[in-house]
Every structure is written in structure tokens, then in C-alpha cells.
Design a protein around this motif. Structure first.
Motif, PDB file in Angstrom:
ATOM      1  N   LYS A 336      43.427 -38.160 105.422  1.00  0.00           N
ATOM      2  CA  LYS A 336      43.273 -37.322 107.346  1.00  0.00           C
ATOM      3  C   LYS A 336      43.181 -35.787 106.831  1.00  0.00           C
ATOM      4  O   LYS A 336      43.026 -35.340 105.692  1.00  0.00           O
ATOM      5  N   GLN A 337      43.395 -35.288 108.004  1.00  0.00           N
ATOM      6  CA  GLN A 337      42.421 -33.976 108.505  1.00  0.00           C
ATOM      7  C   GLN A 337      43.245 -33.694 108.428  1.00  0.00           C
ATOM      8  O   GLN A 337      44.776 -33.161 108.629  1.00  0.00           O
ATOM      9  N   GLY A 386      35.758 -39.388 111.679  1.00  0.00           N
ATOM     10  CA  GLY A 386      36.459 -40.948 111.714  1.00  0.00           C
ATOM     11  C   GLY A 386      35.357 -41.599 111.412  1.00  0.00           C
ATOM     12  O   GLY A 386      35.194 -42.422 110.324  1.00  0.00           O
ATOM     13  N   GLN A 399      36.660 -31.741 106.714  1.00  0.00           N
ATOM     14  CA  GLN A 399      38.081 -32.234 106.704  1.00  0.00           C
ATOM     15  C   GLN A 399      39.466 -30.752 106.672  1.00  0.00           C
ATOM     16  O   GLN A 399      40.210 -31.813 107.567  1.00  0.00           O
ATOM     17  N   THR A 413      41.010 -35.854 115.015  1.00  0.00           N
ATOM     18  CA  THR A 413      42.136 -37.275 115.478  1.00  0.00           C
ATOM     19  C   THR A 413      42.653 -37.715 114.716  1.00  0.00           C
ATOM     20  O   THR A 413      43.238 -38.938 114.746  1.00  0.00           O
ATOM     21  N   ASN A 414      42.826 -37.598 113.265  1.00  0.00           N
ATOM     22  CA  ASN A 414      43.724 -37.883 112.233  1.00  0.00           C
ATOM     23  C   ASN A 414      44.551 -36.840 111.391  1.00  0.00           C
ATOM     24  O   ASN A 414      44.025 -36.825 110.182  1.00  0.00           O
ATOM     25  N   GLY A 416      46.457 -34.699 109.409  1.00  0.00           N
ATOM     26  CA  GLY A 416      47.506 -34.972 108.805  1.00  0.00           C
ATOM     27  C   GLY A 416      48.876 -34.120 108.056  1.00  0.00           C
ATOM     28  O   GLY A 416      49.667 -34.243 107.855  1.00  0.00           O
ATOM     29  N   GLN A 450      50.234 -35.300 117.651  1.00  0.00           N
ATOM     30  CA  GLN A 450      49.408 -36.092 116.394  1.00  0.00           C
ATOM     31  C   GLN A 450      50.079 -36.131 115.065  1.00  0.00           C
ATOM     32  O   GLN A 450      50.013 -37.328 113.954  1.00  0.00           O
TER      33      GLN A 450
END
Length: 835
Positions: A336-337, A386, A399, A413-414, A416, A450
Motif C-alpha cells: 500500500k501507499q 498500481g 510509494q 489509489t491505494n 494504507g 480510502q
């Protein structure tokens, strides 16, 4: 009229106009346009803009005829659909338009705007009845020579005034034509690299080429040198061989190189390169946590199971960053980012150094000092994360993003994890222009959208944040032990009022602070001095008639900067040379009043001639690498005494600082703001936390004329809880946040009487609707900036009342007042949750 298109696009324009605008999708673009793509549309009679597609649908507007999308810029979206939710929340909550959010969010390199160009009409023949005047001839010759010019180029030509008026005459006479051209600022960065000609792709062809150069041994030597160099560079993963590298490694001339180019043995080709510097060096393991840090880390993880937002309240030098690193490592390992927000650019250099030493190229940095093109490239790396992650052969980085408030808008988009470090800082609040958002609060919404936990970290929490943690809205983890058992600094109070009376001051230093600095220098230790004013002195004054030079555009005195002998307005930038004599009475005796960082630096050079002294303020850190250079020199021990404004208070970590001096705490305490005491405590506690951070207890000396002030006592005792209890009681009694929401309304006008009239009308109508919840209108402390007079109103709204409904009613009244005859020129700005 629009044709019978069955596909329409709602787009966002980069303009302060409300709502979305619908255009039809022409046949050639059907099923190509997607949300998040940029398109070129016409808005108004002649202007073209790059707009962002929000939605594709088949709902044809009935109120107006739609225009077509002129051009599709992108082949894939530049913004994920998920980001629109954050944009729309910011526009709604902070009471601005979605177009203003777009302007703040997208890097300038991704925004295109049309530019008017003046073109020469080659078929023009001058007619007797329409003869050109001499000035028209002069401009016409420039246009004819250049064939086409933009308005800006035209204004920089031979006629610097009235160019537009003359162009209009040339248009009427048919000598020129006008068109709109889209201007794009972002370009890929390329460098010319040397390559073998395509025809030499086989070993046999290469052998023949080498053989053909037997009679020109220098060319043969260069070709062999190129092959050796290319092999080394290929092994190191570098971009290619440059001409400079080839000439340098072979020791041959450019003439030899040109001979190989002419024979089509070597070629120069443009190769795209990354503007962003990759990290060089070994990636290290993160430090081992202490028992207290490990316990705090485990409590944070437990809190995340139940609370989406957790406050880590850890004293200065407690090792919060090491805890962040552990959480970030787990998040990155899960694919995840991570977003790591900091309040100031100055902090990013130290933090990014620590993070890249652990995470390498996975850590990237994003802030406003980067060029437009650099910001676009970081944007694209985050956007394509991604895709890069799914391609096992493709390297992916960035990241983890470390950035200031603008990093909030990157196309994640991702996500964490979101870390908001120094969450109490008011630098997280955007003041002007709109959107006037708070990055901490917006980050909490981003985390919610998110499904990413948000960690707020600080040694001095904002009162509102601590209230939310105490009431159970946020999780709370307390770390009250300094790392490696370092003691909290000893905080001493120096009464400079008494020292002035006894004539014991050394320049602006009390005997206590002077002696502590001298002892620290003798021990080869470093000193930080905090003075919250830059420049040499806040103003100069005539000793005979008390005349003070003031800004012509703002209601402030001009600050004296000795390094260039100028008087500067810190609000609008207006600058004049030091007058030398009083412009009112002619007296030559002008005295400096007060002192800023520049004055402190000069005095200390005299008091401690052997010490290396530097300062860190806006004047010394304007350049892109300004912060980094000063911080690096201080870390390396090249600076003994660092004098700074608020920049030195914010999370910097120096091992050899033993003394911190706050030169005038009264400047902080005596501000007309309900948050003045809270901010004073935070600033003094934070700057004090820079001392004694390794192996030895440090000292903090606070110079004040009020040594018994409650906030001074709270700071000396490191008693945040007592400060919080006092402030929260006052807030509740006087109806301030967190018990009430506040909305600020600022009115600006060039005419003071008109401003008074309109502000009076607006406050009267607001009181009819909101009653005693309205405060003002009042002039602020600085009541004229950039030739505009300013008045302010505030609305206090109970927590149980719908703020959405209140803002809607407020806007109706503002629109009504704006619509009155004579009120068109008033500027009205709304600030939700002002700080």
C-alpha cells in the motif's frame, strides 16, 4: 446547436465559478472520453481551457445548447475517480467552488489555458482610406517580421504601452488576425545521448566499421572508447553515454566525434530522463525501538482496530519518527501507499533523509519549491503506482510520499496509512487563495474515503485535537519518555525588564542567556536562538518628530533590512531604499526600533567574534535548497549559533544543541487572538525541545517581562495538561472551538467609506438571520493590505446546528448584498474554521 449526441460530459473548469459544465462528446471521441481525463473546451466567446471530466452520461441539458469537446488531451485519466470525492468534500465544507479546488490540486504543468496570438495577414494591402499611422506601422512591422506573437510577447516588443489598442486598429484595417492557441508548460526532459547507428546492430557490421576506420586511428580509438563506456554504463543501469562523457573518457576532440557522426557510425538521439533524483547509497535497517516506543507502537495498532484516527502525543525527542517508520514499513510491505504530511518545507529535508536511508527510492518528496515539471513527474509516479506494482519487471518508487499540505491532492489509489506530523501547526491551514482548507482535517477525510488509518503526531497537540482524543472521537496514545532516557530540558526564566532596569543587558541578551551561550561555545556545543521577527528592525523612527516610514499600499510600518539597506513591507513586498533623512522634518537622526533576526545576528557577531553564526528565516531560505543547506551546515557543526524565526521550532533534530534561547516571549503572548496562549505554549515548548537531544540534559532560557505569566509557568513545568484545562474552560465560557464552529467573512474594498457601508449592510442582514451568533464587523490589526481596506465578521455556530444549512443561508445573504447597486466591486471571502 448541438447535434443529436447521446453522450455528454460534465467537466470542471479551473475557474472560481460554481458547479459543473456540460459539453457534448463529438462522434469522433465517443467511448474515448473517461472521467479524470483532460479535455479542451471553449468557455465564453473566445477562451479555451483544459477542463477535467467528472462524469460521462446521456442526460442532455434542456436549459441551453451544449458546445462540443474540442480536443481530448489524454489517453488515460490523470486523476482517479476516487479523488473527486475529496475535492467535492473540500469544496462543500470550506465553501468554495470545485474549480478553485482543481486549481489548488493539479500541478500547473497539467493545466492548459488558451493564449491569444496576433498573426500577420500576408494578403493585406494597405488602402488609402485606411492608412496605418506611424505607431501602427511600427507594431505592424514587428508582427510581420515575427509572423505571429502572443499578447505577452507583444507587450515586451517596441511598444510597451497601448499595444492592445493599436492591435484593435490593425484588426479593423485587416492587417492582422487573432487566434487562440493552447499553451502547455509541461515537457518531458530529454538529454542528447550517443548511440551506435542502427545499421551496426550486428557484431559483423561493427567489425566492418572498426576495420573501415584503420586509416583514421583517432576515430577508431573513439569508437572503441564508446563501446567500453557504453558497456560500463549499461551495467550500472544509467541512461546512456553523453557527448561530454565520451570526449572526457577518450581525451579526443569534438572534431573526431563529428567525423563519426558524418559517417553514420555514431548518432546523437534525445533520451527522456527523470527530473527527480534517485537515492544513491545503501539502504539501512530501521533503529530498534525502546520498550516505551514498542508499547506505544502496539497501542497505536490496537487503536487503529477501533478508531480511524489516533493521536500520538509524545514529548519532544521521544522518538515518534521511529514509530512512524515501523508503521510505514508494515504498510509498504503490504503493497500500500503512505502519505506523510509535514507543515513546513524546511522539515522535509531532515525527514526525507531519515526515510530514504530506510526506504530508498520508495520514499519521495512533494512540495511547492519543486518546479512545475518536477511536480508533474511526481504526480505521474503516484498515479501509475498500481500499474508499476502489477508489472514485476518494472521498478516502482514513490510509494511513500513526504510532503506539505499540497501533497494531500496527489492521485493516491491505494493508501494504507496517513501520518500528519506536528499536527498542531497552523501552517497546515491554507489562507489565500481559496480553497481555505486545513490539511490535517482534510487528511482525516481522505483516510476515511480510502479506508486508511490516520495518525496525528505532536508534542503539543492542538486544543481541538486533544479535546477530540479526550472525548473518545480519536484514539489517544501517550509517550511521555524521551528516547534513550534523555532528560527533559531545564527551563529557566530571565526577566529582561529587570535586566534593562539594572542595565545588565548585553545587546538583547540577559546576563543569564549571555553566560549560558558563552559556556556552550566553550564546550564546543551549539546554540539556537528564537526571535519571531525577521529583518534588522521592525521600523525606523525620526528622533525629532517621531515620523515612521509606512507602506504606501498597506497599513503597516516598513521593516528595515540592513543587508541591502532597504525598507520592506512584509505584506505586499513594497520596497524603498533607506531614506537617510526624515521626509517630514528633514532630520538625519533616524533610529532603529525593536529587533529582528538580522539585528540579532549582527550583535552576536560582535559579542562572540570567534563563533560561526547564521540565521534561518524567509530571507535566507528563499532558494529551492535554502533550508537544506543551512540545516546540513548546522548538522555538520559548521554553525555554532543558529538564529531563526518559527522555522527553528518545527521538529528539527540536532544532536549537539545544548542551549535554546527565546529572546522575547512577550511578542508571542500579546497577540489579539483567542488562540494566542495555546500557540505561545506550543512555540516555546517546541523550540525548547530542540535542546539536549543526545546524552546530555539541555537548557532553555525564556526571556520575558512577565515571569509569572500562567503560560510561562506551564512551559517551565512542561505542563501541557494545565495549559489545556485553562484554555478549554475559556473556550467553553466564551463560545469558541471546539464547542462552537466558526466561519470568518472578510470584506475588502479600495474605498473605506464604501467598505463601512457594505459591511454594515451585510452584518445587519446576517444578524436578522443568525442573531447574536454574529461578531463584527471590525477592522483587523492590519486594516489595509495591497491598497484594499479590510473588515471582518465571524459567525459562531453551535455544534448541534447544521453547518451546511448555516453556510447556505449565509451565502444567500452574501449574494443578496453583492447584487445591490454599487456593491459589485466588493471582495468577499469566506473562511470556514479560521485559525
Amino acid at each position: 446547436m448541438d447535434p443529436n449526441s447521446n453522450q455528454f460530459a460534465d467537466v470542471i473548469l479551473p475557474l472560481p465559478v460554481g458547479g459543473y459544465f456540460t459539453y457534448y462528446v463529438p462522434e469522433e471521441l465517443l467511448n474515448q472520453v473517461q472521467p479524470g481525463m483532460r479535455v479542451i473546451v471553449q468557455f465564453g466567446v473566445r477562451k479555451f481551457y483544459s477542463a477535467l471530466v467528472r462524469e460521462i452520461h446521456d442526460r442532455k441539458p434542456t436549459a441551453y445548447n451544449t458546445k462540443p469537446i474540442e480536443y481530448l488531451i489524454d489517453t488515460s485519466p490523470v486523476l482517479p475517480v476516487e479523488s473527486f470525492q475529496l475535492w467535492e468534500w473540500i469544496a462543500g465544507y470550506y465553501h468554495c467552488t470545485i474549480g478553485e479546488v482543481l486549481k489548488a490540486a493539479l500541478p500547473s504543468g497539467l493545466k492548459l489555458e488558451s493564449e491569444t496570438r496576433i498573426n500577420y495577414n500576408s494578403s493585406y494591402i494597405e488602402q488609402p482610406e485606411n492608412k496605418l499611422t506611424p505607431r501602427e506601422y511600427l507594431l505592424f512591422d514587428v508582427i510581420r517580421e515575427r509572423r505571429s506573437l502572443s499578447i505577452s510577447e507583444l507587450n515586451n516588443s517596441v511598444l510597451k504601452k497601448n499595444s492592445i489598442a493599436i492591435v484593435k486598429e490593425l484588426l479593423v484595417k485587416g492587417a492582422v488576425s487573432v487566434e487562440e492557441e493552447m499553451k502547455e508548460s509541461y515537457r518531458l526532459k530529454t538529454i542528447p545521448v550517443v548511440q551506435l547507428a542502427e545499421r551496426l546492430g550486428s557484431y559483423r557490421a561493427l567489425d566492418l566499421a572498426l576495420d573501415s576506420l584503420r586509416k583514421v586511428p583517432l576515430q577508431q580509438k573513439m569508437l572503441v572508447g564508446f563501446l567500453d563506456l557504453a558497456e560500463k554504463i549499461k551495467l550500472n543501469g544509467e541512461i546512456g553515454v553523453t557527448k561530454k562523457e565520451l570526449l572526457g573518457s577518450t581525451g579526443l576532440s569534438a572534431t573526431v566525434f563529428s567525423g563519426l557522426i558524418k559517417k553514420n557510425i555514431l548518432n546523437l538521439v534525445d533520451k527522456t530522463i527523470d527530473r527527480l533524483n534517485s537515492r544513491q547509497g545503501e539502504v539501512k535497517e530501521a533503529s530498534t525501538l525502546s520498550p516505551a516506543q514498542t508499547e506505544a507502537l502496539n497501542k497505536i495498532k490496537q487503536s487503529f482496530d477501533n478508531q480511524p484516527v489516533t493521536l500520538l502525543y509524545g514529548v519532544t525527542s521521544s522518538g515518534k519518527t521511529e514509530i512512524y517508520i515501523k508503521l510505514i514499513r508494515e504498510c509498504l510491505d503490504s503493497g500500500k501507499q503512505v502519505l506523510y504530511l509535514l507543515p513546513e518545507i524546511g522539515l522535509t529535508s531532515q525527514i526525507i533523509g531519515r526515510l530514504t536511508s530506510v526506504f530508498g527510492d520508495k520514499a519521495g518528496i512533494y512540495h511547492s519549491k519543486f518546479s512545475d515539471s518536477e511536480r508533474v513527474e511526481i504526480w505521474n509516479k503516484v498515479l501509475n503506482f498500481g500499474e508499476a506494482q502489477n508489472n514485476k519487471d518494472k521498478k516502482y518508487d514513490y510509494q511513500l510520499i513526504v510532503g506539505t499540505r499540497s501533497a494531500l491532492f496527489l492521485p493516491f489509489t491505494n493508501l494504507g496509512l496517513i501520518v500528519v506530523d506536528e499536527e498542531h501547526e497552523n501552517s497546515f491551514k491554507q489562507y489565500d487563495p481559496a480553497p481555505r482548507y486545513h490539511a490535517r482535517d482534510s487528511a482525516i477525510i481522505l483516510g476515511h474515503l480510502q479506508h486508511a488509518p490516520v495518525l496525528l503526531g505532536t508534542a503539543t497537540p492542538a486544543v481541538e485535537t486533544y479535546f477530540n482524543a479526550q472525548s473518545g472521537k480519536y484514539g489517544l496514545v501517550i509517550l511521555n519518555e524521551r528516547h534513550s532516557q534523555i532528560e527533559m530540558p531545564e527551563i529557566l526564566i530571565a526577566d529582561f525588564k529587570d535586566a534593562y532596569r539594572r542595565r545588565q543587558m548585553n545587546s538583547h541578551l540577559t546576563p543569564l542567556l549571555f553566560n549560558e551561550i558563552a559556556n556552550a561555545l566553550e564546550r564546543k556545543e551549539q546554540v539556537i536562538l528564537f526571535q519571531n521577527r525577521r529583518g534588522f528592525s521592525p521600523f525606523i523612527e525620526c528622533k525629532l518628530c517621531a515620523w515612521i516610514p509606512k507602506c504606501t499600499q498597506c497599513d503597516v510600518s516598513l521593516t528595515y533590512h540592513k543587508h541591502n539597506n532597504s525598507l520592506v513591507c512584509h505584506y505586499c513586498g513594497y520596497t524603498i531604499n533607506h531614506p537617510g533623512t526624515c521626509s517630514k522634518c528633514g532630520c538625519k537622526d533616524l533610529s532603529n526600533k525593536g529587533f529582528g533576526t538580522e539585528k540579532v545576528e549582527e550583535d552576536l557577531q560582535f559579542l562572540f567574534p570567534d563563533a560561526h553564526i547564521d540565521r534561518m528565516d524567509l530571507d535566507t531560505t528563499r532558494a529551492k535548497k535554502g533550508f537544506e543547506k543551512i540545516i546540513h551546515r548546522f548538522e555538520q557543526g559548521e554553525i555554532d549559533i543558529l538564529i531563526g524565526t518559527q522555522m527553528v521550532t518545527k521538529g528539527l533534530d540536532f544532536d549537539n544543541v545544548s542551549i535554546v534561547g527565546i529572546l522575547n516571549a512577550d511578542n508571542l503572548l500579546n497577540q489579539p487572538d483567542f488562540r494566542a496562549y495555546e500557540r505561545s505554549y506550543q512555540l516555546m515548548a517546541q523550540v525548547g525541545g530542540r535542546s539536549g537531544r543526545k546524552n546530555k540534559r539541555g537548557k532553555v532560557i525564556i526571556q520575558t517581562s512577565e515571569p509569572t505569566h500562567p503560560i510561562i509557568i506551564n512551559v517551565t513545568e512542561n505542563d501541557y495538561e494545565e495549559m489545556y484545562r485553562g484554555q478549554i474552560a475559556e473556550r467553553k465560557h466564551f463560545k469558541y472551538p471546539p464547542f462552537y464552529r466558526m466561519i470568518g467573512i472578510t470584506l475588502k474594498h479600495r474605498e473605506k467609506n464604501e467598505l463601512d457601508r457594505i459591511a454594515g449592510d451585510l452584518s445587519m442582514k446576517l444578524r436578522e438571520r443568525f442573531g447574536a451568533r454574529i461578531l463584527g464587523p471590525e477592522y483587523p490589526l492590519i486594516n489595509r493590505i495591497k491598497s484594499l481596506f479590510i473588515k471582518q465578521l465571524w459567525i459562531k455556530i453551535e455544534r448541534e446546528i447544521s453547518v451546511v444549512n448555516a453556510k447556505r443561508q449565509m451565502q444567500e445573504i452574501i449574494d443578496q448584498v453583492r447584487s445591490y447597486e454599487g456593491n459589485k466591486t466588493i471582495q468577499i471571502a469566506v473562511d470556514v474554521d479560521p485559525i
